[in-house]
Design an enzyme around this catalytic site. Structure first.
Site, PDB file in Angstrom:
ATOM      1  N   ASP A  90       0.860  -1.177   0.000  1.00  0.00           N
ATOM      2  CA  ASP A  90       0.000   0.000   0.000  1.00  0.00           C
ATOM      3  C   ASP A  90       0.898   1.229   0.000  1.00  0.00           C
ATOM      4  OD1 ASP A  90      -1.718   2.187   0.896  1.00  0.00           O
ATOM      5  OD2 ASP A  90      -3.154   0.664   1.504  1.00  0.00           O
ATOM      6  N   GLU A 119     -12.732   3.051  -1.042  1.00  0.00           N
ATOM      7  CA  GLU A 119     -11.823   3.986  -1.698  1.00  0.00           C
ATOM      8  C   GLU A 119     -11.490   3.606  -3.143  1.00  0.00           C
ATOM      9  OE1 GLU A 119      -9.640   0.873   0.495  1.00  0.00           O
ATOM     10  OE2 GLU A 119     -11.162   2.274   1.159  1.00  0.00           O
ATOM     11  N   HIS A 158     -10.134  -5.686  -2.696  1.00  0.00           N
ATOM     12  CA  HIS A 158      -8.768  -5.800  -2.185  1.00  0.00           C
ATOM     13  C   HIS A 158      -8.808  -6.066  -0.689  1.00  0.00           C
ATOM     14  CE1 HIS A 158      -9.827  -1.523  -2.009  1.00  0.00           C
ATOM     15  NE2 HIS A 158      -8.937  -1.357  -1.051  1.00  0.00           N
ATOM     16  N   HIS A 214      -6.746  -5.792   2.776  1.00  0.00           N
ATOM     17  CA  HIS A 214      -5.637  -5.117   3.461  1.00  0.00           C
ATOM     18  C   HIS A 214      -5.015  -6.092   4.455  1.00  0.00           C
ATOM     19  CE1 HIS A 214      -6.596  -0.846   2.409  1.00  0.00           C
ATOM     20  NE2 HIS A 214      -7.808  -1.341   2.258  1.00  0.00           N
TER      21      HIS A 214
END
Length: 129
Positions: A29, A88, A93, A95
């Site tokens: 990230d 976002e 995805h 994290h």
């Protein structure tokens, strides 16, 4: 229009790749909560995690586990936290966030790294896969 993740997957924009197979990619990230914060992303652009076919969802979790284990071997932390938010970027995805305390999961405290630090970290995590 392609998501930013699709553009990274297609090589249109750079990303700090940690792992990749036929169906998934893991990248650091670039706005991390903690050192080693990694995103596991299906190559197929799907907006919502629970819209994924069950087999692909299960495979994403298996891929994420493998990457989490490598992060744990690379980055000093108490454990690896997992979050799926998806607001976002409209592309599924996961994290994976190395945790020292609960604030590391709040997406409010961010850390910064140079390009060289990102590259070195991506290489180190990849070596632990």
């Amino acid at each position: 229009m392609s998501s930013i993740f699709t553009k990274i997957i297609n090589g249109e924009i750079p990303g700090y790749k940690v792992a990749e197979d036929d169906d998934f990619i893991a990248i650091l990230d670039v706005n991390p909560n903690a050192k080693g914060h990694t995103l596991c992303i299906p190559k197929q652009e799907i907006n919502k995690i629970f819209d994924m076919e069950e087999a692909l969802y299960t495979d994403l979790m298996k891929f994420s586990r493998k990457v989490a284990k490598a992060i744990e071997k690379t980055v000093d932390c108490k454990r690896i936290g997992v979050a799926v938010v998806g607001l976002e970027v409209p592309h599924v995805h996961v994290h994976l966030i190395p945790l020292h305390d609960m604030d590391d999961m709040r997406f409010q405290r961010k850390v910064s790294f140079t390009k060289e630090e990102f590259e070195s970290l991506a290489t180190a995590i990849s070596a632990n896969l």
